[in-house]
Design a protein around this motif. Structure first.
Motif, PDB file in Angstrom:
ATOM      1  N   GLY A   1     -16.473  -9.012  15.191  1.00 56.75           N
ATOM      2  CA  GLY A   1     -16.300 -10.350  14.630  1.00 56.75           C
ATOM      3  C   GLY A   1     -17.531 -10.829  13.884  1.00 56.75           C
ATOM      4  O   GLY A   1     -18.433 -10.045  13.575  1.00 56.75           O
TER       5      GLY A   1
ATOM      6  N   PRO B   1     -13.052 -12.064  17.268  1.00 52.74           N
ATOM      7  CA  PRO B   1     -13.777 -13.257  17.701  1.00 52.74           C
ATOM      8  C   PRO B   1     -14.659 -13.788  16.564  1.00 52.74           C
ATOM      9  O   PRO B   1     -15.384 -13.038  15.918  1.00 52.74           O
ATOM     10  CB  PRO B   1     -14.617 -12.750  18.875  1.00 52.74           C
TER      11      PRO B   1
ATOM     12  N   THR C   1     -17.282 -17.016  15.690  1.00 53.51           N
ATOM     13  CA  THR C   1     -17.966 -18.202  16.223  1.00 53.51           C
ATOM     14  C   THR C   1     -18.596 -19.012  15.116  1.00 53.51           C
ATOM     15  O   THR C   1     -19.114 -18.476  14.129  1.00 53.51           O
ATOM     16  CB  THR C   1     -19.017 -17.846  17.297  1.00 53.51           C
TER      17      THR C   1
ATOM     18  N   CYS D   1     -19.672 -11.785  19.473  1.00 55.70           N
ATOM     19  CA  CYS D   1     -18.717 -11.632  18.351  1.00 55.70           C
ATOM     20  C   CYS D   1     -19.070 -10.410  17.504  1.00 55.70           C
ATOM     21  O   CYS D   1     -18.180  -9.628  17.143  1.00 55.70           O
ATOM     22  CB  CYS D   1     -18.714 -12.896  17.488  1.00 55.70           C
TER      23      CYS D   1
END
Ligand code: 13P
Ligand code: SF4
Length: 375
Positions: free
Chosen positions: A160, A141, A143, A155
């Motif tokens: 992430g 993930p 962002t 995230c």
């Protein structure tokens, strides 16, 4: 005695009430802001995003794009950071700040409509669906900075990171070095433009609509996708259209078109250059006299560049015919800034932005990863 103290405290409170400031014209704030800044000295640092209006940004100690301002926020030692930008930027500064520093946003209504397009509950539901489909094992993930701290934390906790418009490509490379697929939040345009520039075809990208069951996507499409784009956008940048570029090409063929990567893919494809606000300024700064640019980004920055570069023989105009305004950024007025500063002198920290401790940890992990990724 006690009563006198209460009256004195009320008087301070009253003179520092926002309504007293909002009733005054803009220009009357200049001397007050300058005097308050001087009094507060190095205790306060003013961070200003490039979309701020002139009457505010001229007081900033540092101006920049989201990446540059978060880097400065992580390095400054000032006791107070006043963020002349929008809510997610101030939250980021708070996450990166040292424990004894405090961050304020002069007007709490200065939000970002794009950031509001992804709520943490929706993102968790999306992840659960992807997990049920067996797709999260190799999914990273990622962002955009323009998101709530809770989403940054989400995230960070799942391996992430965060990116800005200036290092999105580096962040995609970081993610692909650790997984096979990316879930990109919340700006579909920045995600699409970045992935496409890396050679990922549009056919390998899908758009997740949080208002539809399973994002509105069939399981085989999700499985085949390399990039899952959240259905979010910036209402300011989405207003630039390919027709605007066509018109410039027709009417002013000598002009270069430079746009922010939050613009639609169709617009970016037709542009000569794409870049964050800081990069747009840099490109124009380095261009020789006689150059001209049609710029696809927020109108305050475009107007400021037009004024600044005209004496150097460079022309800067907005790509569309009207100019797009970020209305939330515009909410920060000289009155709000004066109110924030004079309250600090009176010992009141108004509009403090404070991210919950449990969110802070993982948001910081995601942001630290971002700060390590070069643009
Ligand atoms: P930059 O990071 O390029 O300044 O962009 C921030 C933003 O919100 C653009 O809409
Ligand atoms: Fe948000 Fe768009 Fe304003 Fe940037 S320009 S702060 S993305 S609404």
């Amino acid at each position: 005695m006690e009563e006198a103290a209460t009256i004195a405290a009320d008087a301070v409170q009253d003179s520092c009430s926002l309504d007293n400031y909002l009733a005054q014209p803009d220009h009357t704030m200049d001397a007050r802001i300058a005097a308050a800044r001087e009094k507060l000295g190095t205790d306060v640092v003013l961070l200003g995003h490039h979309y701020q209006r002139d009457e505010v940004i001229r007081f900033a100690d540092y101006t920049g794009d989201s990446y540059k301002l978060s880097k400065i926020a992580s390095q400054t030692d000032a006791k107070y950071m006043i963020f002349c930008g929008v809510h997610f930027m101030a939250e980021t500064a708070d996450v990166l700040a040292k424990p004894w520093q405090q961050v304020t946003l002069p007007d709490l209504n200065a939000g970002c409509s794009m950031a509001d397009m992804a709520e943490i509950g929706q993102v968790e539901n999306c992840w659960d669906s992807l997990e049920r489909a067996g797709l999260t094992g190799n999914l990273i993930p990622l962002t955009y900075m323009n998101s709530a701290a809770a989403i940054k934390a989400f995230c960070g906790e799942r391996g992430g990171l965060v990116c800005t418009s200036s290092n999105a490509r580096g962040a995609f490379e970081w993610a692909f070095a650790r997984g096979e697929k990316i879930l990109f939040l919340p700006d579909q345009h920045l995600g699409r433009n970045t992935a496409f520039a890396m050679g990922i075809p549009l056919s390998e990208m899908v758009v997740w609509d949080p208002y539809q069951i399973n994002g509105g996507l069939a399981p085989d499409r999700l499985k085949a996708a390399k990039v899952i784009l959240w259905k979010g956008h910036c209402s300011v940048h989405q207003r630039f259209l390919p027709e605007h570029v066509d018109r410039i090409r027709r009417e002013k063929p000598e002009m270069q078109v430079i746009v922010h990567p939050e613009c639609r893919w169709e617009v970016c494809q037709k542009a000569d250059a794409i870049g964050s606000t800081e990069r747009i300024i840099d490109v124009i700064e380095k261009a020789p006299a006689g150059s001209s640019f049609a710029v696809g980004t927020e109108i305050h920055l475009v107007n400021r560049m037009a004024k600044r570069f005209a004496p150097l023989g460079k022309e800067v105009i907005t790509l569309d015919d009207a100019g797009c305004l970020c209305t939330t950024m515009y909410r920060i007025s000289p009155q709000h800034l004066a109110w924030s500063l004079e309250n600090l002198i009176a010992g009141n920290v108004v509009n403090r932005i404070k991210v919950d401790e449990d969110v802070k940890h993982w948001a910081k992990v995601a942001l630290d990863r971002m700060l390590e990724v070069k643009g």
